[in-house]
Motif scaffolding. Structure first.
Motif, PDB file in Angstrom:
ATOM      1  N   LYS A   1      86.455  77.572  27.962  1.00 35.88           N
ATOM      2  CA  LYS A   1      87.604  78.282  27.391  1.00 35.88           C
ATOM      3  C   LYS A   1      88.915  77.846  28.054  1.00 35.88           C
ATOM      4  CE  LYS A   1      88.657  82.734  25.507  1.00 35.88           C
ATOM      5  NZ  LYS A   1      89.140  83.973  26.025  1.00 35.88           N
ATOM      6  N   ALA A   2      88.841  77.652  29.367  1.00 39.06           N
ATOM      7  CA  ALA A   2      90.050  77.291  30.114  1.00 39.06           C
ATOM      8  C   ALA A   2      90.586  75.936  29.679  1.00 39.06           C
ATOM      9  CB  ALA A   2      89.759  77.286  31.608  1.00 39.06           C
ATOM     10  N   MET A   3      89.741  75.134  29.021  1.00 40.18           N
ATOM     11  CA  MET A   3      90.151  73.784  28.635  1.00 40.18           C
ATOM     12  C   MET A   3      90.659  73.722  27.196  1.00 40.18           C
ATOM     13  SD  MET A   3      89.910  71.714  31.151  1.00 40.18           S
ATOM     14  CE  MET A   3      90.658  73.069  32.011  1.00 40.18           C
ATOM     15  N   GLU A   4      90.752  74.885  26.556  1.00 42.24           N
ATOM     16  CA  GLU A   4      91.252  74.940  25.179  1.00 42.24           C
ATOM     17  C   GLU A   4      92.637  74.314  25.105  1.00 42.24           C
ATOM     18  OE1 GLU A   4      91.404  78.805  23.205  1.00 42.24           O
ATOM     19  OE2 GLU A   4      89.218  78.858  23.406  1.00 42.24           O
ATOM     20  N   GLY A   5      92.809  73.412  24.169  1.00 37.83           N
ATOM     21  CA  GLY A   5      94.124  72.800  23.993  1.00 37.83           C
ATOM     22  C   GLY A   5      94.387  71.636  24.934  1.00 37.83           C
ATOM     23  N   SER A   6      93.476  71.406  25.884  1.00 37.30           N
ATOM     24  CA  SER A   6      93.686  70.296  26.814  1.00 37.30           C
ATOM     25  C   SER A   6      93.149  69.008  26.206  1.00 37.30           C
ATOM     26  CB  SER A   6      92.977  70.578  28.142  1.00 37.30           C
ATOM     27  OG  SER A   6      92.985  69.404  28.939  1.00 37.30           O
ATOM     28  N   THR A   7      93.955  67.960  26.262  1.00 42.79           N
ATOM     29  CA  THR A   7      93.507  66.688  25.707  1.00 42.79           C
ATOM     30  C   THR A   7      93.117  65.717  26.826  1.00 42.79           C
ATOM     31  OG1 THR A   7      95.816  66.023  25.674  1.00 42.79           O
ATOM     32  CG2 THR A   7      94.905  66.832  23.598  1.00 42.79           C
ATOM     33  N   SER A   8      93.373  66.138  28.079  1.00 42.43           N
ATOM     34  CA  SER A   8      93.094  65.245  29.195  1.00 42.43           C
ATOM     35  C   SER A   8      91.595  65.060  29.393  1.00 42.43           C
ATOM     36  CB  SER A   8      93.700  65.812  30.477  1.00 42.43           C
ATOM     37  OG  SER A   8      93.264  65.046  31.578  1.00 42.43           O
TER      38      SER A   8
ATOM     39  N   LYS B   1     100.228  70.317  38.288  1.00 44.16           N
ATOM     40  CA  LYS B   1     100.749  69.874  36.997  1.00 44.16           C
ATOM     41  C   LYS B   1     100.008  70.543  35.835  1.00 44.16           C
ATOM     42  CE  LYS B   1     100.513  65.442  36.533  1.00 44.16           C
ATOM     43  NZ  LYS B   1     100.729  64.022  36.651  1.00 44.16           N
ATOM     44  N   GLU B   2     100.773  70.921  34.821  1.00 48.97           N
ATOM     45  CA  GLU B   2     100.185  71.473  33.599  1.00 48.97           C
ATOM     46  C   GLU B   2      99.268  70.408  32.987  1.00 48.97           C
ATOM     47  OE1 GLU B   2      99.720  74.743  31.335  1.00 48.97           O
ATOM     48  OE2 GLU B   2     101.283  74.633  32.869  1.00 48.97           O
ATOM     49  N   GLY B   3      98.015  70.777  32.726  1.00 46.40           N
ATOM     50  CA  GLY B   3      97.086  69.805  32.153  1.00 46.40           C
ATOM     51  C   GLY B   3      96.579  68.787  33.170  1.00 46.40           C
ATOM     52  N   GLY B   4      96.846  69.040  34.447  1.00 45.79           N
ATOM     53  CA  GLY B   4      96.386  68.129  35.508  1.00 45.79           C
ATOM     54  C   GLY B   4      94.956  68.450  35.929  1.00 45.79           C
ATOM     55  N   ILE B   5      94.687  68.304  37.244  1.00 46.70           N
ATOM     56  CA  ILE B   5      93.333  68.589  37.740  1.00 46.70           C
ATOM     57  C   ILE B   5      93.091  70.092  37.691  1.00 46.70           C
ATOM     58  CG2 ILE B   5      91.762  68.408  39.697  1.00 46.70           C
ATOM     59  CD1 ILE B   5      93.392  66.016  40.674  1.00 46.70           C
ATOM     60  N   HIS B   6      92.029  70.488  37.019  1.00 48.64           N
ATOM     61  CA  HIS B   6      91.709  71.910  36.869  1.00 48.64           C
ATOM     62  C   HIS B   6      90.703  72.349  37.937  1.00 48.64           C
ATOM     63  CE1 HIS B   6      90.820  75.702  34.820  1.00 48.64           C
ATOM     64  NE2 HIS B   6      89.545  75.422  34.980  1.00 48.64           N
TER      65      HIS B   6
ATOM     66  N   HIS C   1      83.714  61.356  41.298  1.00 50.12           N
ATOM     67  CA  HIS C   1      82.955  61.597  40.068  1.00 50.12           C
ATOM     68  C   HIS C   1      83.820  62.384  39.105  1.00 50.12           C
ATOM     69  CE1 HIS C   1      79.183  60.343  42.041  1.00 50.12           C
ATOM     70  NE2 HIS C   1      79.713  60.915  43.123  1.00 50.12           N
ATOM     71  N   ASN C   2      83.957  61.880  37.895  1.00 49.77           N
ATOM     72  CA  ASN C   2      84.710  62.601  36.867  1.00 49.77           C
ATOM     73  C   ASN C   2      83.710  63.406  36.024  1.00 49.77           C
ATOM     74  OD1 ASN C   2      86.181  63.478  34.712  1.00 49.77           O
ATOM     75  ND2 ASN C   2      87.212  61.533  34.338  1.00 49.77           N
ATOM     76  N   ASP C   3      83.721  64.719  36.237  1.00 49.69           N
ATOM     77  CA  ASP C   3      82.781  65.598  35.520  1.00 49.69           C
ATOM     78  C   ASP C   3      83.441  66.293  34.327  1.00 49.69           C
ATOM     79  OD1 ASP C   3      80.828  64.996  37.375  1.00 49.69           O
ATOM     80  OD2 ASP C   3      81.214  66.762  38.619  1.00 49.69           O
ATOM     81  N   SER C   4      84.604  65.809  33.944  1.00 50.41           N
ATOM     82  CA  SER C   4      85.390  66.515  32.925  1.00 50.41           C
ATOM     83  C   SER C   4      84.622  66.748  31.625  1.00 50.41           C
ATOM     84  CB  SER C   4      86.662  65.727  32.615  1.00 50.41           C
ATOM     85  OG  SER C   4      87.370  65.461  33.804  1.00 50.41           O
TER      86      SER C   4
END
Lengths: 107, 185
Positions: free
Chosen positions: A37-44, A80-85, A27-30
């Motif tokens: 806040k932790a996702m600031e700047g993330s485009t993934s 990976k930077e910007g990978g699975i958080h 399940h992709n809950d992104s």
């Protein structure tokens, strides 16, 4: 054409190859976490996943060992930077999955 | 306590002496030098700034390991989390704190460490526990698991049993006695 879900594809490939799951839910809950806040700047669009894995490989392993097994398979994707958080895991043996199903049906 | 105050006084004198013996350019170096951090780590578990290179950070230094050892043994129940118990900064940390609260964990037997306050702790704890995510729960210095494990142990009763065995719950009678006491006053 590149897959729109490269991370999910990698997860499926690695889990399938290494754990030979009898059942695998990804399940992709992104989208639920896109404003954190932790996702600031993330485009993934592939940062938060929830996996339900049923596999014989989990037999005679305690939960932390099962989770470590999955984490180790996805080590690169997580580091990976910007990978699975975030990665939520439910790791069951076929017997446990069956029991859970019966309990849910009974309830 | 005494020895520490002597040490910090000596340290103060040392840093105060620096600008007089050196040129002005030294003073900025003195400001940046973490001379005090080694000592403040005795009051707070971790204060050393993270090394600049991400490559260096991958190796857990003895110092970090010792600081984490100390954190892990600072209370019977230890949670490494994002944010504080009052204001968690992540849903998984929040869920873990809520469960420990629901279980009736005695606050005197509990310690939480905010990994967002310390880059070295944040990276170090992952290596220390061989666990890539936060939160992480330790009971009696033993790694128990992350949020999913806490939730499932909460649901299947294992957590209640474990916490009871470890005698870290607020006792029913005590809680009642306290309530009765509060009523009287």
């Amino acid at each position: 054409m590149a897959s729109p879900t490269p991370v999910e594809d990698t997860i499926r490939e690695k889990i399938t190859a290494n754990l030979k799951p009898t059942s695998l839910e990804i399940h992709n809950d992104s989208h639920l976490h896109a404003h954190h806040k932790a996702m600031e700047g993330s485009t993934s669009r592939e940062t938060h996943f929830r996996l339900i894995i049923t596999s014989d490989e989990f037999r005679s392993k305690m939960q932390p060992a099962r989770h470590r097994l999955v984490y180790s398979l996805l080590k690169d994707e997580m580091a990976k930077e910007g990978g699975i958080h975030a990665l939520q895991l439910r790791t069951l043996t076929p017997e446990e999955a069956e029991k859970r199903k019966q309990a849910e049906e009974g309830a | 306590m005494l020895s520490r105050s002597i040490l910090s006084r000596r340290l103060l004198r040392q840093t105060a002496a620096l600008p007089t013996t050196a040129t002005a350019s030294f003073s900025t170096a003195a400001l940046r030098l973490p001379t005090t951090t080694t000592f403040s780590s005795s009051t707070r578990p971790l204060l050393r700034p993270a090394p600049a290179s991400p490559l260096l950070r991958r190796l857990l230094s003895d110092q970090t390991r010792q600081a984490i050892d100390k954190a892990v043994s600072s209370a019977p129940i230890v949670l490494f989390m994002k944010g504080t118990p009052e204001t968690p900064q992540c849903g998984f940390s929040r869920a873990s704190i809520q469960i420990l609260g629901l279980q009736g964990v005695d606050p005197d037997k509990f310690a939480a460490f905010n990994v967002l306050e310390d880059a070295e702790l944040r990276q170090g704890i992952k290596e220390y526990s061989d666990w890539p995510t936060i939160p992480q729960l330790y009971i009696d210095k033993e790694f128990v698991g992350g949020c999913d494990i806490i939730v499932s142990m909460h649901q299947n009763g294992e957590l209640a049993k474990l916490l009871d065995e470890k005698k870290v719950l607020v006792k029913g009678e005590e809680a009642e006695a306290e309530a009765a006491e509060a009523k009287k006053e």
